[in-house]
Design a protein around this motif. Structure first.
Motif, PDB file in Angstrom:
ATOM      1  N   UNK A  42       1.012  -1.138   0.030  1.00  0.00           N
ATOM      2  CA  UNK A  42       0.079   0.027  -0.018  1.00  0.00           C
ATOM      3  C   UNK A  42       0.911   1.197   0.119  1.00  0.00           C
ATOM      4  N   UNK A  43       0.308   2.240  -0.777  1.00  0.00           N
ATOM      5  CA  UNK A  43       1.021   3.585  -0.986  1.00  0.00           C
ATOM      6  C   UNK A  43       0.644   4.347   0.450  1.00  0.00           C
ATOM      7  N   UNK A  44      -0.469   4.107   0.945  1.00  0.00           N
ATOM      8  CA  UNK A  44      -0.843   4.837   1.892  1.00  0.00           C
ATOM      9  C   UNK A  44      -1.222   3.590   3.235  1.00  0.00           C
ATOM     10  N   UNK A  45      -1.434   4.064   4.309  1.00  0.00           N
ATOM     11  CA  UNK A  45      -1.796   3.106   5.325  1.00  0.00           C
ATOM     12  C   UNK A  45      -3.126   2.530   4.788  1.00  0.00           C
ATOM     13  N   UNK A  46      -3.285   1.183   5.370  1.00  0.00           N
ATOM     14  CA  UNK A  46      -4.265   0.472   5.258  1.00  0.00           C
ATOM     15  C   UNK A  46      -4.981  -0.297   6.462  1.00  0.00           C
TER      16      UNK A  46
END
Length: 478
Positions: free
Chosen positions: A442-446
């Protein structure tokens, strides 16, 4: 130990201990070091790689890691000044965009090697037992004897290999539409720098391959994640993201997506191409798994570039996944002026792919047994996938697999709510199993926890089965 300097601290501590050992002493295993230092597998691998590079230790395949002979080492001066010189956190973005980021721990994790006591469910390359080593050896020998092997190849690639890629991709492509490159990761990095300026937005699948995220950050691009469903990238969210950001690049893995295993149907491909054309954006098609369809897969959708006369799609294909991690040869295919831009960027990056490597690849794919090799691999992949999926259901529960792919080399496993993926990865390594945390994708938080399990890097299907079932005690809620 999970921050950027943790592997350095561990390497320093280990170096002090190892320096006192006699030559030939076997050092602690990868698993023992993880347990002893409460470190992640990636941290331990990075520390050991550093010590190997310094010549303090050496690995013996199947036997372990040993203290090497003491060698005189040139004195290193005070290099502490480099920390501030390399620090980008305190720097302001340039006038043309954001700062580039070369931190890629998730991508480095895909290259980490496991000790002989670890079952590797992390790696994305075929175990030697799945590689056609005889074919590779013959191809390398034949390539080396060709007179043109030691001539400088054309910048675009050996013509016969470009012809083969054009025919393999299809869609009426010709030699002039193909650029031979150094496999998929190199192609991604080159294409992103060629087609975007620092600070530009780029649309990524979420989740997606860590190498895609790393290449985007290294190019100074702003990643815009778009969610997937069982059929791949969501067209409705894609349209909204392009409208909001005015991005000009969309990166998709159309077949057996890494990590989810989803494939784009022909109808979904048409939707994505139409949306991209409407927004004047390129679709960068990372077709890494085209030759990894399982024996039970049935017909697969054609590449997106096959029905793209207007040049919307830039296609990337590699031979590495189905041959050897060392046969780093792939191709970029595109129609129109964009290929000239890509060729220029490729020349700046690498000048050209070495002729012996290109000719070896050509010998492999034109050998009489090439199709038979792929068929044999497809049978082996189908068997391993079935074994792995059954083990996942027995270990993680029937609902852990949202999708059971018919191609590729991995499973995307959802975790119960009480589990953290990084904690599970560390605990699994302590039990002798290397797996990959889902947050790497993930490029951002999941907020939804997963792990990815690869079933091609272990020696056998039974090893895969045993390793997955070995995780069962870690899944039980305390």
């Amino acid at each position: 130990m999970d921050n950027d300097s943790s592997w350095r601290s561990l390497a320093h501590a280990l170096a002090q201990e190892i320096a006192l050992l006699p030559e030939g002493t076997r050092i602690a295993t990868h698993r023992e070091l993880v347990r002893r230092f409460a470190a992640s597998g990636t941290t331990v691998s990075a520390a050991l790689a550093f010590l190997t590079q310094r010549g303090l230790i050496a690995s013996r395949p199947g036997a372990g890691t040993y203290r090497t002979a003491t060698r005189p080492v040139a004195r290193t001066g005070d290099t502490s000044w480099q920390e501030s010189a390399l620090d980008t956190a305190s720097q302001e973005p340039s006038s043309i965009g954001t700062l580039r980021d070369f931190k890629a721990p998730a991508l480095m994790g895909t290259l980490s090697t496991s000790g002989p006591d670890i079952v590797d469910l992390n790696g994305g390359y075929l175990h030697p037992g799945l590689q056609s080593l005889g074919t590779l050896a013959t191809a390398l020998s034949r390539a080396a004897k060709r007179a043109e092997a030691w001539d400088r190849p054309p910048a675009g690639g050996v013509p016969e290999l470009r012809d083969w890629f054009a025919a393999d991709i299809g869609g009426g492509l010709g030699r002039h539409d193909i650029l031979v490159c150094g496999a998929g990761q190199s192609a991604l990095a080159t294409a992103l720098r060629a087609l975007a300026q620092p600070g530009d937005p780029v649309i990524l699948e979420s989740p997606t391959y860590p190498g895609t995220i790393a290449a985007a950050h290294a190019a100074g691009l702003r990643t815009v994640p778009v969610p997937l469903d069982a059929n791949g990238l969501r067209p409705d969210h894609l349209d909204q993201a392009l409208t909001r950001t005015r991005a000009r690049i969309i990166i998709v893995q159309p077949l057996f997506q890494n990590p989810t295993g989803a494939s784009l149907s022909v109808a979904r491909q048409d939707e994505i191409r139409a949306i991209a054309r409407r927004h004047a954006a390129f679709v960068m098609e990372d077709d890494f798994a085209r030759h990894m369809a399982h024996a039970d897969a049935g017909p697969t959708p054609p590449p997106m570039i096959a029905d793209d006369p207007n040049g919307t799609v830039v296609h990337i294909r590699s031979l590495t996944k189905v041959t050897s991690p060392n046969l780093r040869v792939g191709a970029i295919a595109a129609r129109g002026p964009v290929l000239a831009r890509l060729r220029s960027a490729h020349v700046i990056d690498t000048l050209f792919v070495p002729a012996p490597l290109q000719l070896t690849a050509l010998e492999v794919v034109t050998a009489a047994g090439w199709k038979r090799t792929l068929k044999t691999l497809g049978i082996a992949l189908a068997h391993r996938c079935e074994v792995a999926a059954d083990a996942v259901s027995a270990t993680f529960g029937d609902h852990a697999l949202a999708l059971r792919p018919r191609g590729g080399y991995h499973l995307w496993v959802s975790l119960p709510a009480h589990l953290d993926d990084h904690q599970l990865v560390a605990a699994a390594l302590a039990r002798g199993v290397a797996i990959t945390p889902g947050t790497n994708y993930y490029a951002t938080n999941s907020s939804v926890m997963h792990v990815r399990l690869s079933y091609v890097a272990a020696p056998s299907a039974s090893d895969v089965d045993d390793a997955i079932r070995r995780l069962a005690p870690l899944i039980i809620e305390p």
